[in-house]
Design a protein around this motif. Structure first.
Motif, PDB file in Angstrom:
ATOM      1  N   ASN A 282      -1.161   0.670  -4.523  1.00 17.56           N
ATOM      2  CA  ASN A 282      -1.633  -0.495  -3.777  1.00 17.56           C
ATOM      3  C   ASN A 282      -1.596  -1.714  -4.694  1.00 17.56           C
ATOM      4  O   ASN A 282      -2.158  -1.690  -5.782  1.00 17.56           O
ATOM      5  N   GLY A 283      -0.926  -2.756  -4.239  1.00 20.26           N
ATOM      6  CA  GLY A 283      -0.868  -3.972  -5.042  1.00 20.26           C
ATOM      7  C   GLY A 283       0.296  -4.016  -6.017  1.00 20.26           C
ATOM      8  O   GLY A 283       0.416  -4.949  -6.811  1.00 20.26           O
ATOM      9  N   ALA A 284       1.181  -3.024  -5.976  1.00 26.75           N
ATOM     10  CA  ALA A 284       2.300  -2.965  -6.920  1.00 26.75           C
ATOM     11  C   ALA A 284       3.313  -4.082  -6.678  1.00 26.75           C
ATOM     12  O   ALA A 284       4.049  -4.473  -7.583  1.00 26.75           O
ATOM     13  N   GLY A 285       3.379  -4.574  -5.434  1.00 19.35           N
ATOM     14  CA  GLY A 285       4.309  -5.666  -5.147  1.00 19.35           C
ATOM     15  C   GLY A 285       5.329  -5.349  -4.065  1.00 19.35           C
ATOM     16  O   GLY A 285       6.243  -6.143  -3.812  1.00 19.35           O
ATOM     17  N   LYS A 286       5.174  -4.204  -3.388  1.00 20.64           N
ATOM     18  CA  LYS A 286       6.162  -3.784  -2.382  1.00 20.64           C
ATOM     19  C   LYS A 286       6.284  -4.794  -1.249  1.00 20.64           C
ATOM     20  O   LYS A 286       7.388  -5.248  -0.923  1.00 20.64           O
ATOM     21  N   SER A 287       5.149  -5.124  -0.644  1.00 18.37           N
ATOM     22  CA  SER A 287       5.209  -6.036   0.504  1.00 18.37           C
ATOM     23  C   SER A 287       5.681  -7.418   0.068  1.00 18.37           C
ATOM     24  O   SER A 287       6.382  -8.104   0.809  1.00 18.37           O
ATOM     25  N   THR A 288       5.313  -7.822  -1.140  1.00 16.42           N
ATOM     26  CA  THR A 288       5.743  -9.137  -1.629  1.00 16.42           C
ATOM     27  C   THR A 288       7.269  -9.171  -1.783  1.00 16.42           C
ATOM     28  O   THR A 288       7.923 -10.139  -1.400  1.00 16.42           O
ATOM     29  N   LEU A 289       7.834  -8.093  -2.324  1.00 23.50           N
ATOM     30  CA  LEU A 289       9.293  -8.038  -2.477  1.00 23.50           C
ATOM     31  C   LEU A 289       9.959  -8.185  -1.107  1.00 23.50           C
ATOM     32  O   LEU A 289      10.905  -8.949  -0.918  1.00 23.50           O
TER      33      LEU A 289
ATOM     34  N   SER B 191       6.504   3.541   1.950  1.00 25.00           N
ATOM     35  CA  SER B 191       5.549   4.517   2.444  1.00 25.00           C
ATOM     36  C   SER B 191       4.713   5.050   1.301  1.00 25.00           C
ATOM     37  O   SER B 191       5.136   5.050   0.153  1.00 25.00           O
ATOM     38  N   HIS B 192       3.491   5.487   1.635  1.00 26.48           N
ATOM     39  CA  HIS B 192       2.674   6.179   0.643  1.00 26.48           C
ATOM     40  C   HIS B 192       2.768   7.694   0.800  1.00 26.48           C
ATOM     41  O   HIS B 192       2.147   8.432   0.048  1.00 26.48           O
ATOM     42  N   PHE B 193       3.525   8.158   1.799  1.00 28.54           N
ATOM     43  CA  PHE B 193       3.629   9.602   2.020  1.00 28.54           C
ATOM     44  C   PHE B 193       4.819  10.158   1.244  1.00 28.54           C
ATOM     45  O   PHE B 193       5.965  10.040   1.666  1.00 28.54           O
TER      46      PHE B 193
ATOM     47  N   GLY C 195      -7.799 -11.624   2.506  1.00 32.94           N
ATOM     48  CA  GLY C 195      -6.440 -11.671   3.048  1.00 32.94           C
ATOM     49  C   GLY C 195      -5.366 -11.694   1.980  1.00 32.94           C
ATOM     50  O   GLY C 195      -4.211 -11.391   2.248  1.00 32.94           O
ATOM     51  N   GLU C 196      -5.740 -12.036   0.752  1.00 32.18           N
ATOM     52  CA  GLU C 196      -4.749 -12.082  -0.324  1.00 32.18           C
ATOM     53  C   GLU C 196      -4.578 -10.735  -1.012  1.00 32.18           C
ATOM     54  O   GLU C 196      -3.718 -10.586  -1.863  1.00 32.18           O
ATOM     55  N   LEU C 197      -5.409  -9.756  -0.667  1.00 30.79           N
ATOM     56  CA  LEU C 197      -5.251  -8.431  -1.279  1.00 30.79           C
ATOM     57  C   LEU C 197      -4.122  -7.678  -0.598  1.00 30.79           C
ATOM     58  O   LEU C 197      -3.783  -7.940   0.554  1.00 30.79           O
ATOM     59  N   SER C 198      -3.559  -6.702  -1.298  1.00 33.34           N
ATOM     60  CA  SER C 198      -2.568  -5.833  -0.668  1.00 33.34           C
ATOM     61  C   SER C 198      -3.274  -4.988   0.391  1.00 33.34           C
ATOM     62  O   SER C 198      -4.496  -4.839   0.368  1.00 33.34           O
ATOM     63  N   GLY C 199      -2.493  -4.427   1.329  1.00 32.66           N
ATOM     64  CA  GLY C 199      -3.061  -3.693   2.458  1.00 32.66           C
ATOM     65  C   GLY C 199      -4.020  -2.586   2.035  1.00 32.66           C
ATOM     66  O   GLY C 199      -5.130  -2.453   2.565  1.00 32.66           O
ATOM     67  N   GLY C 200      -3.617  -1.782   1.066  1.00 28.12           N
ATOM     68  CA  GLY C 200      -4.438  -0.658   0.636  1.00 28.12           C
ATOM     69  C   GLY C 200      -5.747  -1.120   0.005  1.00 28.12           C
ATOM     70  O   GLY C 200      -6.797  -0.493   0.167  1.00 28.12           O
ATOM     71  N   ASN C 201      -5.690  -2.222  -0.713  1.00 26.17           N
ATOM     72  CA  ASN C 201      -6.907  -2.722  -1.353  1.00 26.17           C
ATOM     73  C   ASN C 201      -7.861  -3.325  -0.332  1.00 26.17           C
ATOM     74  O   ASN C 201      -9.077  -3.255  -0.494  1.00 26.17           O
TER      75      ASN C 201
HETATM   76  N1  LIG Z   1      -0.674 -14.225   0.102  1.00 18.51           N
HETATM   77  C1  LIG Z   1      -1.124 -13.831  -1.083  1.00 18.51           C
HETATM   78  N2  LIG Z   1      -1.931 -14.632  -1.827  1.00 18.51           N
HETATM   79  C2  LIG Z   1      -2.395 -14.229  -3.030  1.00 18.51           C
HETATM   80  N3  LIG Z   1      -2.116 -13.051  -3.604  1.00 18.51           N
HETATM   81  C3  LIG Z   1      -1.315 -12.204  -2.925  1.00 18.51           C
HETATM   82  C4  LIG Z   1      -0.780 -12.542  -1.633  1.00 18.51           C
HETATM   83  N4  LIG Z   1      -0.017 -11.510  -1.199  1.00 18.51           N
HETATM   84  C5  LIG Z   1      -0.079 -10.556  -2.160  1.00 18.51           C
HETATM   85  N5  LIG Z   1      -0.846 -10.970  -3.203  1.00 18.51           N
HETATM   86  C6  LIG Z   1      -1.130 -10.204  -4.436  1.00 18.51           C
HETATM   87  O1  LIG Z   1       0.105  -9.737  -4.953  1.00 18.51           O
HETATM   88  C7  LIG Z   1      -0.024  -8.397  -5.455  1.00 18.51           C
HETATM   89  C8  LIG Z   1       1.004  -7.502  -4.769  1.00 18.51           C
HETATM   90  O2  LIG Z   1       0.618  -7.291  -3.405  1.00 18.51           O
HETATM   91  P1  LIG Z   1       1.530  -6.532  -2.332  1.00 18.51           P
HETATM   92  O3  LIG Z   1       0.936  -6.832  -1.015  1.00 18.51           O
HETATM   93  O4  LIG Z   1       2.944  -6.880  -2.579  1.00 18.51           O
HETATM   94  O5  LIG Z   1       1.261  -5.002  -2.742  1.00 18.51           O
HETATM   95  P2  LIG Z   1       1.809  -3.653  -2.061  1.00 18.51           P
HETATM   96  O6  LIG Z   1       2.622  -2.967  -3.107  1.00 18.51           O
HETATM   97  O7  LIG Z   1       2.454  -3.962  -0.776  1.00 18.51           O
HETATM   98  O8  LIG Z   1       0.457  -2.830  -1.858  1.00 18.51           O
HETATM   99  P3  LIG Z   1      -0.072  -1.872  -0.612  1.00 18.51           P
HETATM  100  O9  LIG Z   1       0.445  -0.514  -0.884  1.00 18.51           O
HETATM  101  O10 LIG Z   1      -1.571  -1.881  -0.786  1.00 18.51           O
HETATM  102  O11 LIG Z   1       0.373  -2.475   0.662  1.00 18.51           O
HETATM  103  C9  LIG Z   1      -1.456  -7.993  -5.201  1.00 18.51           C
HETATM  104  O12 LIG Z   1      -2.174  -8.188  -6.412  1.00 18.51           O
HETATM  105  C10 LIG Z   1      -1.937  -8.953  -4.139  1.00 18.51           C
HETATM  106  O13 LIG Z   1      -3.322  -9.192  -4.279  1.00 18.51           O
END
Ligand SMILES: Nc1ncnc2c1ncn2[C@@H]1O[C@H](COP(=O)(O)OP(=O)(O)OP(=O)(O)O)[C@@H](O)[C@H]1O
Ligand SMILES: [Mg+2]
Length: 522
Positions: free
Chosen positions: A37-44, A195-197, A395-401
């Motif tokens: 959770n928070g590794a950066g997947k959704s951001t990528l 996926s986490h599975f 809202g700025e946390l990743s989904g899992g967090n």
């Molecule tokens: N809109 C945003 N504003 C500020 N910080 C953000 C934002 N989106 C993501 N982050 C931060 O960027 C980092 C990566 O988040 P990301 O959502 O890419 O994780 P993830 O790998 O998709 O995790 P998960 O498995 O929980 O979905 C996290 O530390 C998150 O808090």
């Protein structure tokens, strides 16, 4: 190479979400994107689909540098995305959703017949046999997701991104979705699967890439890859074994009864059932999606009015007809659909954690700020919530967090009876083990926990006692040596009397051979 990403970098205030990441996708592969959770997947993915602007780095599609500035621009270039929450319109028909924005017209008006025909053509090859004239919302989430995929493929056609698409599907639905994904791969699409599975990743994906703290760790072929090595890549440390708790040590020691529900029921929802809750025990509810697990819990918590039945504790009868009454009686309930019911996106992490506690005290009696800070710090630490600051908007946390914050909110209430509906869904392997350990510690302090979970292995580890729910009935209670995934499966699959556990009937055999959880489907 279909898609090449080089040195992709993206920062948010206080966080480097992506730090020089490389990623390649070839046509005709399913490529998993993994990480905690928070590794950066959704951001990528959001950088790729134009939802975020990257700070630096290069993205090439078919050899051409691209910089999509919006999701529709990314779609036009050939990159389509489907998220866990289907973002189509439930009250439009399937055909309207599929052709939205590109409706066939006659004399300036939408041509309904041509629209249906176009939609039927789009769905060809997906193995769906549905009426495109019906509202999208009348179909299951899995079918809606496949329709979203069909639309994304039609509009985009080169790269398909699936961000945690299976999180709310049952085993049969996962199988259906995977069938579609394989067909698309064979048609030459490049597919990114988040996926986490891990079992699903091994079953479906050709290659995988692991991210950790915004950095690229490894890209490998999935076949032949050792599972522990993979987990090690994701965590950057060894995963501690979760000890079996409760039923191993506690066996034989009879814990005192704390709560008792008699004849709880509601016609059409769940048949009347009894439930005794002992102090410090973990009870599991097992069963298929839609079997009545969640509905049973909702009756216990007053979220749904029970039509029959009563509740009592050692002091006498309890009236639990609303969630407020349940909370006043020391109950807690962390619902399954945390994304929609759980978080208040623009409140801070601290405020989200103390929300339920504050509501119980009443808004006039503010929790002292020092106490709020202490609680926030305590749960950020114990649940390993990845954030630089408790004051950030959740809202700025990743989904899992985000999910861990909702769990913290209920733990902060220190309830005597806590109901957790799918507490580890969307949570990575490391945090998963942490949450199970935490539940173990809480029960040592006397809290009783009811866990609803589709992951049988998790239930078997955590629970002292498992109740199997089938077709809106509590059909069996398993304890001791019967607490195994196989026994649970047999009870879920048996099609007759409550105590029939055997593998003699064909339904039970078929199901017992079937994958143990949704995540193990091939
Ligand atoms: N809109 C945003 N504003 C500020 N910080 C953000 C934002 N989106 C993501 N982050 C931060 O960027 C980092 C990566 O988040 P990301 O959502 O890419 O994780 P993830 O790998 O998709 O995790 P998960 O498995 O929980 O979905 C996290 O530390 C998150 O808090
Ligand atoms: Mg994510």
């Amino acid at each position: 190479m279909l898609l090449t990403i080089r040195s992709l970098t993206k920062s948010f205030p206080g966080t480097k979400a992506l730090d020089g990441v490389n990623f390649d996708l070839v046509a005709g592969e399913v490529h998993a994107l993994l990480g905690e959770n928070g590794a950066g997947k959704s951001t990528l993915i959001k950088c790729l689909t134009g939802a975020y602007r990257r700070d630096a780095g290069e993205i090439r599609l078919d050899g051409r540098a691209i910089s999509p500035g919006s999701t529709s621009e990314a779609q036009d270039l050939g990159i389509g995305t489907v998220y866990q929450e289907v973002n189509l319109l439930a009250n439009l028909t399937v055909a309207q959703n599929l052709t939205f924005g590109r409706e066939p017209r006659r004399f300036g008006l939408v041509d309904g017949r041509a629209q249906k025909r176009a939609a039927e053509e789009m769905l060809q090859g997906y193995g769906l046999n549905i009426d495109v004239g019906r509202d999208l919302g009348s179909y299951s989430v899995a079918i809606q997701q496949i329709i979203a995929i069909a639309r994304a493929v039609e509009v985009s056609g080169k790269v398909l991104i699936l961000d945690e698409p299976t999180a709310s599907l049952d085993a049969a639905e996962v199988a259906m979705l995977f069938d579609v994904v394989r067909r698309l791969r064979d048609r030459g699409l490049g597919i990114v699967f988040v996926s986490h599975f891990l079992d699903q990743v091994f079953a479906l994906c050709d290659r995988l890439t692991v991210l950790r703290n915004g950095q690229h760790v490894v890209t490998e072929r999935t076949d032949g890859l050792d599972r522990l090595a993979l987990i090690h890549h994701m965590l950057g440390r060894e995963l501690e074994a979760v000890e079996t708790q409760g039923h191993a040590e506690g066996a034989g020691v009879q814990k005192p009864e704390m709560l008792r529900f008699d004849g709880m029921g509601r016609a059409g929802v769940i048949e009347p059932f009894d439930l005794k809750v002992r102090r410090g025990e973990v009870i599991g509810f097992a069963g298929l999606l839609g079997s009545g697990r969640t509905e049973s819990a909702e009756l216990l918590f007053g979220l749904r009015r029970a039509r029959t039945g009563s509740a009592r504790d050692t002091d006498g009868p309890l009236t639990i007809d609303t969630p407020q009454a349940a909370i006043a009686a020391g109950f807690g309930f962390a619902p399954e659909d945390r994304k929609t019911e759980g978080i208040v996106a623009d409140l801070s992490i601290r405020e989200n954690i103390i929300l339920a506690l504050q509501a119980r005290r009443g808004w006039a009696r503010r929790l002292p700020r020092a106490e709020q800070d202490r609680l926030a710090a305590q749960y950020i630490e114990s649940l390993d919530i990845r954030t630089s600051d408790a004051e950030k908007p959740i809202g700025e946390l990743s989904g899992g967090n985000q999910q861990k914050v909702v769990l913290a909110r209920w733990l902060a209430m220190n309830p005597r009876f806590l109901i957790l509906d799918e507490p580890t869904r969307g949570i990575d392997v490391g945090a998963h083990a942490e949450i199970l350990k935490l539940i173990g510690r809480l029960t040592e302090d006397g809290m009783s926990v009811l866990i609803i979970s589709s992951e049988l292995d998790e239930l078997v580890v955590a629970a002292d006692r498992i109740i199997v729910v089938r077709d809106r009935r509590h059909v069996r209670e398993l304890t001791g040596a019967d607490l195994t995934a196989d026994t649970i499966l047999a009870a879920i699959a048996a099609d007759d009397s409550p105590d029939e556990s055997s593998g003699k009937n064909p339904v039970a055999i078929a199901a017992a051979d079937a994958p143990k959880t949704a995540k193990e489907v091939r």
